[in-house]
Design a protein around this motif. Structure first.
Motif, PDB file in Angstrom:
ATOM      1  N   GLU A 187      -6.713  -3.989 -24.544  1.00 22.94           N
ATOM      2  CA  GLU A 187      -7.232  -2.679 -24.959  1.00 22.94           C
ATOM      3  C   GLU A 187      -7.814  -1.878 -23.799  1.00 22.94           C
ATOM      4  O   GLU A 187      -8.032  -0.667 -23.910  1.00 22.94           O
ATOM      5  CB  GLU A 187      -8.297  -2.842 -26.061  1.00 22.94           C
ATOM      6  N   ASP A 188      -8.019  -2.537 -22.652  1.00 23.80           N
ATOM      7  CA  ASP A 188      -8.592  -1.841 -21.492  1.00 23.80           C
ATOM      8  C   ASP A 188      -7.507  -1.255 -20.570  1.00 23.80           C
ATOM      9  O   ASP A 188      -7.840  -0.552 -19.607  1.00 23.80           O
ATOM     10  CB  ASP A 188      -9.463  -2.795 -20.666  1.00 23.80           C
ATOM     11  N   TYR A 189      -6.251  -1.562 -20.869  1.00 28.17           N
ATOM     12  CA  TYR A 189      -5.188  -1.177 -19.937  1.00 28.17           C
ATOM     13  C   TYR A 189      -4.028  -0.480 -20.664  1.00 28.17           C
ATOM     14  O   TYR A 189      -3.714  -0.792 -21.811  1.00 28.17           O
ATOM     15  CB  TYR A 189      -4.656  -2.411 -19.197  1.00 28.17           C
ATOM     16  N   ALA A 190      -3.426   0.448 -19.957  1.00 24.90           N
ATOM     17  CA  ALA A 190      -2.230   1.146 -20.452  1.00 24.90           C
ATOM     18  C   ALA A 190      -1.015   0.649 -19.687  1.00 24.90           C
ATOM     19  O   ALA A 190      -1.057   0.532 -18.456  1.00 24.90           O
ATOM     20  CB  ALA A 190      -2.384   2.658 -20.266  1.00 24.90           C
ATOM     21  N   GLN A 191       0.051   0.342 -20.413  1.00 29.96           N
ATOM     22  CA  GLN A 191       1.288  -0.070 -19.770  1.00 29.96           C
ATOM     23  C   GLN A 191       2.040   1.143 -19.240  1.00 29.96           C
ATOM     24  O   GLN A 191       2.078   2.193 -19.897  1.00 29.96           O
ATOM     25  CB  GLN A 191       2.198  -0.801 -20.762  1.00 29.96           C
ATOM     26  N   VAL A 192       2.651   0.996 -18.068  1.00 24.75           N
ATOM     27  CA  VAL A 192       3.524   2.036 -17.520  1.00 24.75           C
ATOM     28  C   VAL A 192       4.939   1.758 -18.014  1.00 24.75           C
ATOM     29  O   VAL A 192       5.486   0.677 -17.770  1.00 24.75           O
ATOM     30  CB  VAL A 192       3.484   2.035 -15.978  1.00 24.75           C
ATOM     31  N   GLY A 216       0.773  -1.233   0.000  1.00 26.35           N
ATOM     32  CA  GLY A 216       0.000   0.000   0.000  1.00 26.35           C
ATOM     33  C   GLY A 216       0.805   1.286   0.000  1.00 26.35           C
ATOM     34  O   GLY A 216       0.225   2.371   0.075  1.00 26.35           O
ATOM     35  N   LEU A 217       2.133   1.180  -0.093  1.00 27.13           N
ATOM     36  CA  LEU A 217       2.953   2.393  -0.022  1.00 27.13           C
ATOM     37  C   LEU A 217       3.243   3.003  -1.389  1.00 27.13           C
ATOM     38  O   LEU A 217       3.611   4.175  -1.475  1.00 27.13           O
ATOM     39  CB  LEU A 217       4.275   2.103   0.697  1.00 27.13           C
ATOM     40  N   LEU A 218       3.091   2.225  -2.470  1.00 28.78           N
ATOM     41  CA  LEU A 218       3.336   2.755  -3.812  1.00 28.78           C
ATOM     42  C   LEU A 218       2.069   3.393  -4.350  1.00 28.78           C
ATOM     43  O   LEU A 218       0.996   2.797  -4.326  1.00 28.78           O
ATOM     44  CB  LEU A 218       3.787   1.624  -4.745  1.00 28.78           C
ATOM     45  N   TYR A 219       2.200   4.618  -4.824  1.00 33.62           N
ATOM     46  CA  TYR A 219       1.037   5.294  -5.405  1.00 33.62           C
ATOM     47  C   TYR A 219       1.486   6.220  -6.521  1.00 33.62           C
ATOM     48  O   TYR A 219       2.641   6.628  -6.587  1.00 33.62           O
ATOM     49  CB  TYR A 219       0.271   6.085  -4.340  1.00 33.62           C
ATOM     50  N   GLN A 220       0.548   6.525  -7.415  1.00 25.45           N
ATOM     51  CA  GLN A 220       0.816   7.503  -8.464  1.00 25.45           C
ATOM     52  C   GLN A 220       0.200   8.826  -8.053  1.00 25.45           C
ATOM     53  O   GLN A 220      -0.955   8.885  -7.628  1.00 25.45           O
ATOM     54  CB  GLN A 220       0.239   7.065  -9.807  1.00 25.45           C
ATOM     55  N   GLY A 221       0.985   9.879  -8.147  1.00 20.28           N
ATOM     56  CA  GLY A 221       0.498  11.186  -7.758  1.00 20.28           C
ATOM     57  C   GLY A 221       1.059  12.268  -8.651  1.00 20.28           C
ATOM     58  O   GLY A 221       2.004  12.052  -9.398  1.00 20.28           O
ATOM     59  N   LYS A 277      -7.639   2.099 -18.196  1.00 20.99           N
ATOM     60  CA  LYS A 277      -7.763   3.327 -18.976  1.00 20.99           C
ATOM     61  C   LYS A 277      -8.945   4.181 -18.538  1.00 20.99           C
ATOM     62  O   LYS A 277      -8.922   5.401 -18.677  1.00 20.99           O
ATOM     63  CB  LYS A 277      -7.890   2.997 -20.463  1.00 20.99           C
ATOM     64  N   LYS A 278      -9.957   3.556 -17.975  1.00 18.57           N
ATOM     65  CA  LYS A 278     -11.140   4.307 -17.560  1.00 18.57           C
ATOM     66  C   LYS A 278     -10.980   4.888 -16.159  1.00 18.57           C
ATOM     67  O   LYS A 278     -11.305   6.038 -15.907  1.00 18.57           O
ATOM     68  CB  LYS A 278     -12.382   3.416 -17.614  1.00 18.57           C
ATOM     69  N   THR A 279     -10.489   4.078 -15.246  1.00 21.28           N
ATOM     70  CA  THR A 279     -10.440   4.502 -13.840  1.00 21.28           C
ATOM     71  C   THR A 279      -9.064   5.005 -13.412  1.00 21.28           C
ATOM     72  O   THR A 279      -8.943   5.693 -12.399  1.00 21.28           O
ATOM     73  CB  THR A 279     -10.826   3.340 -12.920  1.00 21.28           C
ATOM     74  N   GLY A 280      -8.037   4.637 -14.153  1.00 18.22           N
ATOM     75  CA  GLY A 280      -6.684   4.992 -13.750  1.00 18.22           C
ATOM     76  C   GLY A 280      -6.136   4.112 -12.651  1.00 18.22           C
ATOM     77  O   GLY A 280      -5.017   4.325 -12.181  1.00 18.22           O
ATOM     78  N   GLU A 281      -6.909   3.123 -12.214  1.00 16.19           N
ATOM     79  CA  GLU A 281      -6.480   2.237 -11.129  1.00 16.19           C
ATOM     80  C   GLU A 281      -5.425   1.242 -11.596  1.00 16.19           C
ATOM     81  O   GLU A 281      -5.445   0.785 -12.744  1.00 16.19           O
ATOM     82  CB  GLU A 281      -7.687   1.478 -10.563  1.00 16.19           C
TER      83      GLU A 281
END
Length: 987
Positions: free
Chosen positions: A574-579, A184-189, A532-536
């Motif tokens: 198609e529903d997901y974006a790679q980081v 739970g410590l990694l997050y995108q901000g 891609k929709k939720t950014g989760e």
């Protein structure tokens, strides 16, 4: 009448014999020893010899595989080798695995440079091709550096080092990233980060250095368009900025907290040791006069600023003002300004928004006007204020340092150009402010400013989406935050020197969340999928396992080479974006403990290592670098630091204390020193000063180090010569040794304790000082001097000569071992000269024990007195020799006047032998006038007379007995006996 021909007794004297040369010829000898160690497989032999002992693990902080090693790198690796070798000889098992940091900007930057020189765009190169070129570059330099480190005498598992770019390492780094995702410590901000427009990436704190930088500072009017106090409408808030290019990004203005005008408080700022006043008492004033024709203000302008800065503002604007009224914080908080570029032609209404005012505790009266212009995309305080008040934010500057297309009227202008030079943005903004009548003053200043330590280019703050590790959040299953865990780990760690603890504690206490993402190509990607929709983030364990498995098989290249669907399983690509952001190289190196040391994870290729490390050892800058990142990474995944202790060294400066620079021409290359003087000279230099502070090097310092080396080498050489043909059968039991030898062994006992303690506390400089003084002052000037006569002239089987050689055997064994961790080549050369054996090495030994029976404090105190008395006698004989009264001390007969206690101390001893005179008289009589004395030796005086008798042609002592032997009339009794014994043995 001619004198009879003197006999030649040279072949009867036991002069020292050894093949250990006086001159080291280290540049030629050292490679031979390296070849020998390689042939005999010394490092595996050391491991086998140490198996089962308590382990001591020094985990190597990985240098970048980028270029030849420099003198600072040499100091670091030599110091590590000295630590590892000393712990081995203290009786530990000390496997040492060298490592390299193979990812990141230092390597990527050089590959890009090759493309730039060819006029090619590296961004047009296929990603996998670019990564392959980076890998090959890193591999090449790793090989070069490995040879250079080994040439320094550094022992380790060079056949199997660790690197951060192996498949297994990259896979484990990804597992460590996933641990932070799952706890739970990694997050995108979206946060402001220091950004390099040259390298097109965010930089870590450890990648930043501060240099003087010339900036244009502006005083700018923001016209008030709305206020509860109508007197303010039509007036202007005056802001001050050193970054004109951020004006187009302005979205608000900050003012200071309300305080009593008579009680301006002081608060600490982020700058060490500085305290500044809060802003907080504001005035509305009218410009009544221009004090300089160049002033940009106009008479009648109404301006608002902090009263504490009134004088500075008036000086900067070149005006005088009349105060109209106070302006309260309540009025300011409801006041709205217009952007200076509102209704600007060519900006298509982009700046036609309101600029509200907000109270902020970071506004001070240290400089400026008491108002701070807020550009949420380009400053940490600005961003935090934006978060607090939900201020609208729009990105204005792109990754390449240019205004984005949405910034109408300025789009495409560079803040900084790709080569790091200043772009057109500042000039364009200043011109537009003048045209708008909003610029009140400008001034060029030089101030400390952040730069990239690689490109040396200035940095900017950019608020961009990044990946962070939270420091003030409790991980799943933890009752403490990561910051709290790190602070506890710092307290639990031993720091050498102790000040290091305070330094890293302060850094951890005040640092923000850890930004671990970089917008580059060469590294381990933060291999995540975002909806891609939720950014989760997709946290499906099967997907994460698929990615890790691919990394194990193909390394991090799998993320770029394989189709996303191969990882996603039941999820649709198609529903997901790679980081594709890569992880910070400091995170990578902070993970090395996991894939190198930690046996419980089942991934380490080095089964003789263990976690945590006994010691991390790097330069003092690594409190914010590798020590720091390793601490946070390990506390986040293991709950504690990956090390039990940390040792730091300083930087290397030139002889004058200046930083080394190629342009100045004061760089000392370790390769050049080795070629001219040998690696052992560099190794000795490392401990000859206090490496815990900044150390200096240069030709004169290296000359002094060479002199120190020669004194140590000559001590070993003298002992080797004195021990020629000695066997164990010649040893005498300790109880049969004379006082002088027992005193020497007492000193060995004392030194053994000092050496062991200093090695355990890494005080190598003190250890070297003690050993050098022992060799120069106590051995060379006293013991060797006194016993030289016995060694050369006594019968080969005499107990006095055997006693001396017994003590010297102990001396050699201890000194060779004690010096081996530092002078690894010279100690080995000396050891082989004493005990030649194809599989023998001093580096396979542990330090010889010094029996407790050797300790004799009373004898040491007695010999301290004897040495003091001897110093007066030898001083008197030196004066007599200079006055031509005697030719040498053996021609002297000192008459020594001393106290009864002093005379009693000398009972049973041959004080003439101790003073190296042929005879001596000790008397308690009153000394005559003019007797030789020394001010620090009370009670003793000396008169030097000539020795009576004839000179023995073998030992050169002047004795009455010479001439009593008809067969050898030119010998004394002792030499006569020795010569007859030799002749008998020869027959």
């Amino acid at each position: 009448m001619t004198e009879p021909k003197k006999s030649d007794y040279r072949d009867t004297v036991f002069l020292p014999k050894t093949e250990f040369p006086m001159r080291g010829s280290l540049p030629q000898k050292e490679p031979e020893l390296l070849d020998r160690w390689q042939t005999m497989k010394l490092y595996p032999l050391m491991r086998a010899k140490s198996r089962g002992r308590e382990k001591f693990i020094l985990h190597d902080g990985p240098p970048y595989a980028n270029g030849n090693i420099h003198i600072g790198t040499a100091l670091n690796k030599i110091l590590k080798d000295i630590v590892v070798r000393s712990r081995h000889m203290l009786g530990f098992d000390t496997p040492y695995v060298p490592g390299w940091d193979c990812h990141g900007l230092p390597i990527e930057w050089n590959i890009e440079k090759q493309y730039r020189e060819k006029g090619q765009d590296k961004d047009a190169v296929p990603k996998l091709q670019f990564r392959a070129e980076c890998r090959a570059y890193a591999e090449e330099w790793k090989s070069v550096q490995s040879k250079e480190f080994q040439r320094l005498g550094v022992s380790g598992d060079w056949a199997h080092p660790y690197t951060t770019m192996t498949k297994s390492a990259e896979a484990q780094i990804l597992r460590e990233i996933y641990k932070f995702l799952n706890n739970g410590l990694l997050y995108q901000g979206v946060k402001p980060v220091l950004w390099s427009v040259v390298e097109k990436t965010a930089l870590a704190e450890a990648e930043i250095e501060y240099h003087d930088h010339k900036s244009t500072t502006l005083w700018v009017k923001f016209p008030v368009v709305k206020s509860p106090n109508k007197n303010l409408e039509g007036a202007s808030i005056i802001i001050w900025t050193t970054t004109p290019w951020t004006i187009p990004a302005n979205r608000a203005i900050a003012f200071g907290k309300k305080i009593d005008n008579t009680q301006r408080v002081e608060v600490a700022t982020h700058e060490p040791h500085s305290r500044v006043n809060y802003a907080g008492v504001y005035k509305l004033a009218e410009v009544t006069q221009l004090t300089d024709p160049s002033a940009l203000a106009k008479v009648g302008d109404r301006i608002i600023f902090d009263d504490a800065l009134a004088v500075k503002v008036a000086e900067a604007l070149k005006v005088t003002c009349n105060e109209i009224r106070d302006v309260s914080q309540e009025e300011l908080s409801e006041t709205v300004c217009a952007h200076p570029f509102r209704a600007r032609v060519g900006s298509e209404g982009y700046f036609d928004y309101d600029v509200p005012l907000y109270e902020a505790d970071f506004v001070t009266a240290e400089a400026g006007t008491g108002f701070v212009h807020i550009a949420p995309g380009h400053g940490e305080d600005d961003f935090n204020l934006r978060q607090k008040y939900k201020i609208k934010f729009e990105e204005t500057v792109g990754a390449d340092g240019r205004y984005l297309p949405n910034v109408k009227g300025f789009a495409g202008l560079y803040v900084y150009k790709p080569d790091g030079s200043v772009g057109e943005a500042n000039g364009a903004v200043i011109k537009a402010l003048i045209e708008a009548g909003a610029l009140l003053a400008k001034l060029n200043i030089t101030h400390s400013y952040p730069h990239s330590w690689r490109s040396k280019a200035p940095l900017i703050f950019r608020t961009t989406p990044q990946w962070f590790i939270a420091l003030d959040k409790k991980a799943v299953g933890q009752d403490k935050t990561l910051r709290e865990l790190a602070m506890q780990a710092i307290a639990d760690t031993k720091w050498f020197p102790a000040l290091g603890q305070n330094r890293i504690r302060g850094m951890i206490e005040s640092r923000p969340d850890w930004c671990i993402s970089r917008q580059r190509a060469w590294g381990v990607p933060i291999a995540l999928f975002l909806n891609k929709k939720t950014g989760e983030v997709l946290r499906d364990p099967e997907v994460l396992d698929n990615v890790v498995r691919a990394f194990d098989e193909d390394g991090a290249d799998a993320w770029y080479a394989r189709d996303a669907q191969e990882f996603l399983g039941i999820h649709k690509a198609e529903d997901y974006a790679q980081v594709f952001d890569i992880v910070d190289v400091w995170f990578e190196s902070g993970c090395t403990h996991a894939f190198c040391l930690n046996q419980s994870l089942g991934v380490s290729e080095w089964r003789d290592l263990q976690w945590p490390a006994s010691l991390y050892l790097e330069g003092s800058d690594q409190h914010r670098g590798w020590f720091h990142s390793s601490l946070l990474e390990s506390c986040g995944t293991q709950g504690r630091a990956p090390y039990d202790a940390v040792l730091t060294h300083g930087f290397v400066l030139d002889e004058k204390g200046h930083k080394m620079s190629k342009s100045v021409g004061n760089v000392v290359a370790p390769q050049a020193v080795i070629d001219e003087m040998g690696a052992d000279i560099l190794r000795l230099w490392v401990v000859a000063g206090d490496f815990r502070e900044d150390v200096r090097i240069g030709r004169e310092i290296l000359k002094q180090t060479g002199d120190l080396y020669r004194r140590l080498r000559n001590t070993l050489r003298y002992l080797l010569g004195a021990l020629d043909r000695m066997t164990d059968a010649e040893h005498l039991p300790f109880a049969e040794l004379p006082e002088l030898e027992r005193w020497v062994l007492h000193r060995l006992f004392e030194l053994d304790g000092i050496v062991r303690k200093d090695m355990q506390t890494y005080d190598f400089n003190h250890m070297l000082t003690e050993l050098h003084n022992f060799c120069a002052v106590e051995l060379s000037a006293v013991y060797f001097d006194v016993r030289k006569d016995s060694l050369y002239c006594d019968r080969e089987d005499s107990s006095r000569r055997r006693a001396a050689r017994t003590a010297m055997d102990y001396l050699f064994n201890h000194l060779a071992a004690w010096l081996a961790p530092v002078l690894c080549f010279t100690a080995e050369e000396a050891w082989l000269a004493r005990t030649a054996d194809a599989e023998n090495s001093v580096h396979l030994l542990t330090f010889p024990e010094a029996p407790a029976a050797w300790r004799n404090d009373a004898l040491a105190a007695k010999w301290a007195v004897i040495r003091s008395l001897r110093r007066v006698v030898t001083g008197a004989m030196e004066v007599a020799r200079n006055e031509k009264k005697i030719g040498s001390s053996l021609q002297a007969h000192p008459r020594v006047f001393l106290t009864s206690d002093q005379k009693k101390t000398l009972e049973g001893l041959d004080f003439a032998e101790i003073c190296i005179s042929s005879s001596i008289t000790l008397t308690e009589d009153v000394p005559p006038a003019g007797v030789f004395t020394l001010p620090d030796s009370a009670g003793i005086g000396v008169v030097v007379e000539s020795a009576q008798g004839k000179k023995c042609e073998r030992c050169w002592q002047v004795l009455p007995e010479v001439g009593e032997h008809a067969d050898h009339p030119d010998l004394c009794h002792r030499c006569h006996d020795a010569v007859l014994h030799l002749r008998k043995e020869a027959a």
